[in-house]
Design an enzyme around this catalytic site. Structure first.
Site, PDB file in Angstrom:
ATOM      1  N   ARG A  10      -8.821  -6.649   3.543  1.00 13.30           N
ATOM      2  CA  ARG A  10      -9.740  -5.933   4.436  1.00 13.30           C
ATOM      3  C   ARG A  10     -10.836  -5.219   3.647  1.00 13.30           C
ATOM      4  O   ARG A  10     -11.929  -4.993   4.174  1.00 13.30           O
ATOM      5  CB  ARG A  10      -8.958  -4.949   5.305  1.00 13.30           C
ATOM      6  CG  ARG A  10      -8.297  -3.817   4.547  1.00 13.30           C
ATOM      7  CD  ARG A  10      -7.228  -3.121   5.360  1.00 13.30           C
ATOM      8  NE  ARG A  10      -6.072  -3.992   5.558  1.00 13.30           N
ATOM      9  CZ  ARG A  10      -5.000  -3.661   6.260  1.00 13.30           C
ATOM     10  NH1 ARG A  10      -4.935  -2.474   6.860  1.00 13.30           N
ATOM     11  NH2 ARG A  10      -3.983  -4.484   6.383  1.00 13.30           N
ATOM     12  N   LYS A  21       3.900  -6.900  -5.008  1.00 11.45           N
ATOM     13  CA  LYS A  21       4.757  -7.609  -4.067  1.00 11.45           C
ATOM     14  C   LYS A  21       6.074  -7.990  -4.745  1.00 11.45           C
ATOM     15  O   LYS A  21       6.100  -8.257  -5.947  1.00 11.45           O
ATOM     16  CB  LYS A  21       4.076  -8.906  -3.603  1.00 11.45           C
ATOM     17  CG  LYS A  21       2.859  -8.743  -2.727  1.00 11.45           C
ATOM     18  CD  LYS A  21       2.291 -10.120  -2.380  1.00 11.45           C
ATOM     19  CE  LYS A  21       1.024 -10.034  -1.554  1.00 11.45           C
ATOM     20  NZ  LYS A  21       1.286  -9.548  -0.185  1.00 11.45           N
TER      21      LYS A  21
END
Length: 463
Positions: free
Chosen positions: A313, A239
């Site tokens: 996820r 990120k």
């Protein structure tokens, strides 16, 4: 110091009245005021408009009453009166003329008084509230306490909150209510939950799967699954710095699951409750999983890694597969999963995904009733093809930039097929600014909603 204050019993001595006034009720209330108080309200320019407050003196100059303008109708904020907890001077108060639900007003008062004081002293508000008539004060305090505990977890930075600390919080909660708590880590995690193990492998803080079980084994089975990524660097798909600043809150899903569980167990609902928390740190090191890797899952499906920053996820997939093995009546998963949900709905409105239309409607209505709202988004099956992989059963990200929240929900749906109903809640877990009942910082969005729905569907037996 307690994280929240408590409500005072109705038998408490003299309390200063807080009179709620709307434009239509103000003339009658103004006419009934003592002359000194009426003159002060007029000279101070008080108007019966939302948010206006007037502190009225008595004959001795001491505070004798508070006037507060309130909004009525569908735009009214049920938590609006919570801001008085911080703004009023020290004293004992009672509410009069409430236009809405007195339980929500009392809860907002307690939630507004929350303070995260781990690193510096933050004195709690000194204004105390007498429980409104007909309100179950013990229930309100239990809910506020569970929310505060969840907020504490989200607000704690990653240097002091790793997988071991989430495990400690889960074990402490389980011990309080006589629940069983087991933890899978090490080689057993590699064998049984390979996606959890892969995501957490690069961190020196070992990943784990926390499993809490509570209640009669013959009762209806409800499972709560919470994403517990204690910090998300993005992995090798790193990120940018600005996107990493808030990543201590990437475990908010775990905090929501624990807060909702505390409410359920505290109320003694007749459920077989299970709480599953896969908790990891998505770090960067030589052992980090890579884009292009193909990983096995607990369910048996193989997953190609299209992006290491879509790690939430992955760990939820293994936990949902475990939940699915006993085919519970309801499975809820909570996760700070996609920026796409925030773009669509903003930080205050979690996205709700389920195939059960009746359950979706019930959740939406309940969220409005308890001021913990959600908004249903579509599980649009044709978008499932965006997760196709040429080398594995599916990819962990879609092949294009569209419908990111939907494709994430469709990914999770592949791992929850046996449950009678599966609900995925994509939430922000943070209040960007202070509002009544919602101080800036960590928030356990949807915990109160899920508790309220379960309480109505599975009411506790009367004492």
């Amino acid at each position: 110091m307690p994280r929240v204050t408590t409500l005072l019993p109705a038998t408490e001595g003299a309390a200063i009245p807080i009179r709620c006034v709307a434009p239509e009720t103000w003339p009658r209330i103004a006419e009934a005021l003592p002359p000194l108080a009426a003159a002060f309200a007029a000279s101070s320019g008080f108007e019966a408009k939302p948010g206006r407050v007037a502190l009225l003196p008595g004959p001795d100059g001491a505070l004798s009453a508070v006037l507060v303008g309130v909004e009525t109708g569908e735009r009214a904020d049920p938590f609006a009166l919570g801001r008085l907890a911080e703004s009023l001077p020290e004293g004992t108060y009672r509410l009069e003329g409430l236009p809405g639900d007195p339980a929500l007003a009392a809860l907002a008062w307690l939630l507004s008084g929350y303070r995260f004081g781990r690193y510096r002293e933050r004195p709690a508000p000194k204004a105390r509230l007498v429980a409104p008539d007909g309100v179950d004060a013990a229930e309100i305090e239990r809910i506020a306490g569970a929310v505060a505990a969840g907020r504490d977890l989200v607000n704690t930075p990653a240097n002091d909150l790793g997988p071991a600390e989430i495990e400690a919080a889960a074990r402490s909660l389980a011990e309080r209510f006589g629940a069983a708590c087991t933890v899978v880590a090490g080689d057993a995690l590699e064998r049984g939950f390979p996606l959890v193990a892969a995501v957490g492998r690069a961190s020196p803080r070992a990943p784990r799967l926390i499993d809490i079980a509570w209640g009669d084994e013959g009762a209806p089975r409800v499972t709560l699954v919470g994403k517990g990524v204690v910090f998300d660097t993005g992995g090798l798909d790193l990120k940018p710095a600005a996107a990493m600043l808030m990543m201590k809150k990437d475990m908010a899903g775990a905090a929501v699951a624990l807060a909702a569980a505390e409410m359920v167990m505290g109320a003694g609902l007749p459920l077989r409750l299970r709480v599953l928390i896969p908790t990891v740190e998505n770090a960067v090191a030589g052992e980090a999983f890579r884009p292009g890797d193909v990983l096995a899952s607990r369910q048996g499906l193989t997953v190609e890694i299209g992006n290491t920053d879509a790690e939430g996820r992955l760990i939820l997939a293994d936990a949902l597969a475990l939940a699915d093995e006993e085919a519970p009546e309801l499975v809820f998963d909570f996760a700070t999963l996609t920026g796409a949900a925030r773009v669509a709905l903003g930080p205050d409105l979690p996205a709700l995904f389920t195939e059960d239309d009746a359950l979706a409607a019930d959740l939406a209505a309940t969220g409005l009733a308890v001021n913990d709202p959600v908004w249903r988004m579509p599980l649009w099956a044709p978008y499932g093809s965006l997760l196709d992989s040429k080398v594995a059963d599916l990819n962990n990200v879609s092949s294009g930039p569209f419908a990111g929240a939907v494709t994430a929900a469709l990914f999770l749906r592949r791992f929850a097929r046996s449950a009678k109903a599966h609900v995925h809640l994509d939430l922000y877990g943070w209040n960007p600014g202070t509002k009544p009942g919602r101080p800036e910082g960590g928030e356990v969005q949807t915990a109160r909603l899920v508790y309220a729905l379960l309480k109505r569907r599975y009411p506790a037996p009367r004492a």
